[in-house]
Design an enzyme around this catalytic site. Sequence first.
Site, PDB file in Angstrom:
ATOM      1  N   HIS A  72      12.275  11.418  24.849  1.00 47.91           N
ATOM      2  CA  HIS A  72      11.224  12.054  25.591  1.00 47.91           C
ATOM      3  C   HIS A  72      10.475  11.839  26.145  1.00 47.91           C
ATOM      4  O   HIS A  72       9.529  11.334  26.358  1.00 47.91           O
ATOM      5  CB  HIS A  72      10.140  13.287  23.919  1.00 47.91           C
ATOM      6  CG  HIS A  72      10.897  13.884  23.493  1.00 47.91           C
ATOM      7  ND1 HIS A  72      10.776  14.209  22.202  1.00 47.91           N
ATOM      8  CD2 HIS A  72      12.497  14.147  23.330  1.00 47.91           C
ATOM      9  CE1 HIS A  72      11.454  15.534  21.262  1.00 47.91           C
ATOM     10  NE2 HIS A  72      12.888  14.742  22.050  1.00 47.91           N
ATOM     11  N   TYR A 202       3.813  21.720  19.598  1.00 46.36           N
ATOM     12  CA  TYR A 202       2.162  21.167  19.430  1.00 46.36           C
ATOM     13  C   TYR A 202       1.133  22.663  19.482  1.00 46.36           C
ATOM     14  O   TYR A 202       1.250  22.766  20.545  1.00 46.36           O
ATOM     15  CB  TYR A 202       0.911  20.139  19.207  1.00 46.36           C
ATOM     16  CG  TYR A 202       1.321  18.509  18.761  1.00 46.36           C
ATOM     17  CD1 TYR A 202       2.370  18.126  20.248  1.00 46.36           C
ATOM     18  CD2 TYR A 202       0.710  18.379  17.895  1.00 46.36           C
ATOM     19  CE1 TYR A 202       3.151  16.804  19.510  1.00 46.36           C
ATOM     20  CE2 TYR A 202       0.692  16.475  17.609  1.00 46.36           C
ATOM     21  CZ  TYR A 202       2.401  16.306  18.442  1.00 46.36           C
ATOM     22  OH  TYR A 202       2.127  14.969  18.123  1.00 46.36           O
ATOM     23  N   PRO A 293      -0.912  11.903  10.947  1.00 42.08           N
ATOM     24  CA  PRO A 293       0.364  12.009  11.232  1.00 42.08           C
ATOM     25  C   PRO A 293       0.050  12.687  12.773  1.00 42.08           C
ATOM     26  O   PRO A 293       1.272  12.437  13.403  1.00 42.08           O
ATOM     27  CB  PRO A 293       0.807  12.107  10.415  1.00 42.08           C
ATOM     28  CG  PRO A 293       0.303  13.538   8.518  1.00 42.08           C
ATOM     29  CD  PRO A 293      -0.683  13.018   8.923  1.00 42.08           C
ATOM     30  N   LYS A 297       1.276   7.784  15.019  1.00 40.39           N
ATOM     31  CA  LYS A 297       1.021   6.173  15.554  1.00 40.39           C
ATOM     32  C   LYS A 297       0.987   5.384  13.904  1.00 40.39           C
ATOM     33  O   LYS A 297       1.012   4.256  13.806  1.00 40.39           O
ATOM     34  CB  LYS A 297      -1.255   5.959  15.985  1.00 40.39           C
ATOM     35  CG  LYS A 297      -0.836   6.632  16.687  1.00 40.39           C
ATOM     36  CD  LYS A 297      -0.428   6.443  17.753  1.00 40.39           C
ATOM     37  CE  LYS A 297      -0.901   7.008  18.982  1.00 40.39           C
ATOM     38  NZ  LYS A 297       0.113   6.622  20.365  1.00 40.39           N
ATOM     39  N   TYR A 384      -0.837   8.619  23.564  1.00 42.79           N
ATOM     40  CA  TYR A 384       0.499   9.258  22.593  1.00 42.79           C
ATOM     41  C   TYR A 384       1.420   7.989  22.963  1.00 42.79           C
ATOM     42  O   TYR A 384       2.493   8.228  22.295  1.00 42.79           O
ATOM     43  CB  TYR A 384       0.180  10.450  22.807  1.00 42.79           C
ATOM     44  CG  TYR A 384       1.725  11.313  22.069  1.00 42.79           C
ATOM     45  CD1 TYR A 384       0.938  12.082  21.578  1.00 42.79           C
ATOM     46  CD2 TYR A 384       3.217  11.053  22.600  1.00 42.79           C
ATOM     47  CE1 TYR A 384       2.156  12.396  20.337  1.00 42.79           C
ATOM     48  CE2 TYR A 384       3.954  12.290  21.839  1.00 42.79           C
ATOM     49  CZ  TYR A 384       3.072  12.577  20.780  1.00 42.79           C
ATOM     50  OH  TYR A 384       4.046  13.151  19.459  1.00 42.79           O
TER      51      TYR A 384
HETATM   52  C1  LIG Z   1       4.815  13.296   7.004  1.00 44.64           C
HETATM   53  C2  LIG Z   1       4.571  12.046   7.558  1.00 44.64           C
HETATM   54  C3  LIG Z   1       4.918  12.403   9.078  1.00 44.64           C
HETATM   55  C4  LIG Z   1       4.806  10.519   9.455  1.00 44.64           C
HETATM   56  N1  LIG Z   1       4.689  11.177  11.472  1.00 44.64           N
HETATM   57  C5  LIG Z   1       4.619   9.954  11.681  1.00 44.64           C
HETATM   58  C6  LIG Z   1       4.911   9.565  13.098  1.00 44.64           C
HETATM   59  O1  LIG Z   1       5.901  10.585  13.722  1.00 44.64           O
HETATM   60  N2  LIG Z   1       5.146   8.601  13.586  1.00 44.64           N
HETATM   61  C7  LIG Z   1       4.637   6.803  13.372  1.00 44.64           C
HETATM   62  O2  LIG Z   1       4.249   5.874  13.760  1.00 44.64           O
HETATM   63  N3  LIG Z   1       4.003   6.978  11.979  1.00 44.64           N
HETATM   64  C8  LIG Z   1       3.887   8.482  11.159  1.00 44.64           C
HETATM   65  N4  LIG Z   1       3.950   8.312  10.155  1.00 44.64           N
HETATM   66  C9  LIG Z   1       3.029   7.986   9.031  1.00 44.64           C
HETATM   67  C10 LIG Z   1       3.877   6.065   8.368  1.00 44.64           C
HETATM   68  O3  LIG Z   1       5.547   6.718   7.825  1.00 44.64           O
HETATM   69  C11 LIG Z   1       4.133   5.613   7.520  1.00 44.64           C
HETATM   70  O4  LIG Z   1       2.743   5.271   8.637  1.00 44.64           O
HETATM   71  C12 LIG Z   1       4.384   3.687   7.458  1.00 44.64           C
HETATM   72  O5  LIG Z   1       5.478   4.211   6.600  1.00 44.64           O
HETATM   73  C13 LIG Z   1       4.074   2.479   7.881  1.00 44.64           C
HETATM   74  O6  LIG Z   1       4.973   1.549   6.986  1.00 44.64           O
HETATM   75  P1  LIG Z   1       4.079   0.401   6.140  1.00 44.64           P
HETATM   76  O7  LIG Z   1       5.198  -0.332   6.307  1.00 44.64           O
HETATM   77  O8  LIG Z   1       3.143  -0.099   6.559  1.00 44.64           O
HETATM   78  O9  LIG Z   1       3.791   1.085   4.896  1.00 44.64           O
HETATM   79  P2  LIG Z   1       5.189   1.766   3.779  1.00 44.64           P
HETATM   80  O10 LIG Z   1       6.252   2.635   4.849  1.00 44.64           O
HETATM   81  O11 LIG Z   1       3.910   3.123   3.026  1.00 44.64           O
HETATM   82  O12 LIG Z   1       5.864   0.865   2.881  1.00 44.64           O
HETATM   83  C14 LIG Z   1       5.444   0.328   2.449  1.00 44.64           C
HETATM   84  C15 LIG Z   1       6.414  -0.033   1.459  1.00 44.64           C
HETATM   85  O13 LIG Z   1       5.566  -1.066  -0.326  1.00 44.64           O
HETATM   86  C16 LIG Z   1       6.392  -0.548  -1.305  1.00 44.64           C
HETATM   87  N5  LIG Z   1       5.307  -0.966  -2.553  1.00 44.64           N
HETATM   88  C17 LIG Z   1       4.289  -0.453  -3.077  1.00 44.64           C
HETATM   89  N6  LIG Z   1       3.796  -1.181  -3.891  1.00 44.64           N
HETATM   90  C18 LIG Z   1       4.225  -2.120  -4.186  1.00 44.64           C
HETATM   91  C19 LIG Z   1       4.359  -2.963  -4.844  1.00 44.64           C
HETATM   92  N7  LIG Z   1       3.406  -3.554  -5.543  1.00 44.64           N
HETATM   93  N8  LIG Z   1       5.117  -4.304  -4.955  1.00 44.64           N
HETATM   94  C20 LIG Z   1       6.173  -3.917  -4.084  1.00 44.64           C
HETATM   95  N9  LIG Z   1       6.038  -3.448  -3.328  1.00 44.64           N
HETATM   96  C21 LIG Z   1       5.449  -2.023  -3.183  1.00 44.64           C
HETATM   97  C22 LIG Z   1       6.999   0.824  -0.972  1.00 44.64           C
HETATM   98  O14 LIG Z   1       7.754   1.293  -2.171  1.00 44.64           O
HETATM   99  C23 LIG Z   1       7.066   0.946   0.334  1.00 44.64           C
HETATM  100  O15 LIG Z   1       8.875   0.828   0.335  1.00 44.64           O
HETATM  101  C24 LIG Z   1       3.699   9.080   8.867  1.00 44.64           C
HETATM  102  C25 LIG Z   1       3.918   9.289   7.228  1.00 44.64           C
HETATM  103  C26 LIG Z   1       3.751  11.314   7.080  1.00 44.64           C
HETATM  104  C27 LIG Z   1       4.266  10.687   5.739  1.00 44.64           C
END
Ligand SMILES: Cc1cc2nc3c(=O)[nH]c(=O)nc-3n(C[C@H](O)[C@H](O)[C@H](O)COP(=O)(O)OP(=O)(O)OC[C@H]3O[C@@H](n4cnc5c(N)ncnc54)[C@H](O)[C@@H]3O)c2cc1C
Length: 390
Positions: A72, A202, A293, A297, A384
């Site tokens: 995009h 948006y 969201p 980010k 962005y």
């Molecule tokens: C609706 C929505 C839309 C979004 N859109 C965007 C977007 O367009 N762009 C963007 O950049 N971000 C977006 N985000 C945010 C993004 O999804 C998260 O910031 C991202 O998943 C963070 O990654 P992470 O690996 O830090 O955490 P997570 O993805 O939460 O991964 C953590 C993992 O740890 C596991 N876990 C938890 N506890 C334990 C434990 N005790 N032992 C072992 N494993 C465990 C969980 O099951 C999970 O798989 C969005 C989020 C949502 C909800």
Amino acid sequence: MRTQIGIVGAGPAGLVLAHLLHLRGIESIVLETRSRKYIEERVRAGLLEQGTVDLLIETGVGERLKRECLTHHGIELRFNRRGHRIDFDDLAGGKTVTIYAQQEVIKDLVAARLAANLPILFDVEDVTVHDFDGGASPSIRFRSAGKEEVIHCDYIAGCDGFHGICRPAIPASVLTTWGRDYPYAWLGILADVPPSTDELIYAHHGDGFALHSLRSPAVSRLYLQVDNGEQLAAWPDERIWAELSRRFELPGWTLEQGPVLDKSITPMRSFVCAPMRYGRLFLAGDAAHIVPPTGAKGLNLALADVAVLAPALDALLHGDDKLAASYSATCLERVWRSTHFSWWMTTMLHRAPTADPLATQLQLAQLRYVVASRAAATTLAENYTGFAMH
Ligand SMILES: Cc1cc2nc3c(=O)[nH]c(=O)nc-3n(C[C@H](O)[C@H](O)[C@H](O)COP(=O)(O)OP(=O)(O)OC[C@H]3O[C@@H](n4cnc5c(N)ncnc54)[C@H](O)[C@@H]3O)c2cc1C
């Protein structure tokens, strides 16, 4: 079990960290409480910054992304029944954003790890982290297939998301936290219908915010602002489509409708904790910070953290603490920028439940300024599309 880095969580942060460490010849074991199927199907993010895409491609896990992504060059801000394009080519020095769903990124990373025969344990239970506050070798205890297990390691990476166990394991007295819960939530749907737009829309509307995003040429992702505490049962598909159509209303434009494949409600929260390191435990991604969201980010920040953490751990394993000592400060600089940008986009576009007419007029004044002023539009475009990774 013994490894160099014990990684808690197989989200984007944990899996990319494991991959970057592997490329540096560093061993790790990844622990995940959910099943492989669950993490590969969980519908979440979809918008990747240029730096995130570059990182995945440069490290060899971006082949399918390159083939299947949508690129995009701008977004639309829609308010008062008019659309206004923010042109990234013009305003962000040619940087773009990329649509490629988070669950596809996860599939690619899990496949790469398994193909390299590297350890990743799904469905583990009762994970706890120990002895990470001093010189001793830390350990991670958990249950796998009903058996008690221990991993002894040099360092632990807490990549277990906002509700994980690593951040709470750090003594509260050493952590400073900042947080805000917003007084509204997002109802998100994935719909089996070609997007009605080529770029994200948006929409600011008197009844609340709406976002039209995309997942592929055949699948749309749409979000609707709803009140906190709303239940999905109160939102049958027809009500969602009717509400979306009203909030996106634009003369001559129609929102195409189709079967809803997935539906969920997400609360909106800003949260930051510091420091992101305590002894031999490092936090990365949502475990340390959450943004609403609207700015897209969260996943991008998670990858930016681990891009800093991998070389820091590499240096630490070779006796050099310099990068690790600055890990938290380095990451938090970007985290705070994104926290501000996400808050700004959120408050500019959402209707607060208590919104007085003045607040709405101030939002509209801000939106008119963003689309009319090159300086203001550049600020949006630059934030962005994201800043260069370390
Ligand atoms: C609706 C929505 C839309 C979004 N859109 C965007 C977007 O367009 N762009 C963007 O950049 N971000 C977006 N985000 C945010 C993004 O999804 C998260 O910031 C991202 O998943 C963070 O990654 P992470 O690996 O830090 O955490 P997570 O993805 O939460 O991964 C953590 C993992 O740890 C596991 N876990 C938890 N506890 C334990 C434990 N005790 N032992 C072992 N494993 C465990 C969980 O099951 C999970 O798989 C969005 C989020 C949502 C909800």
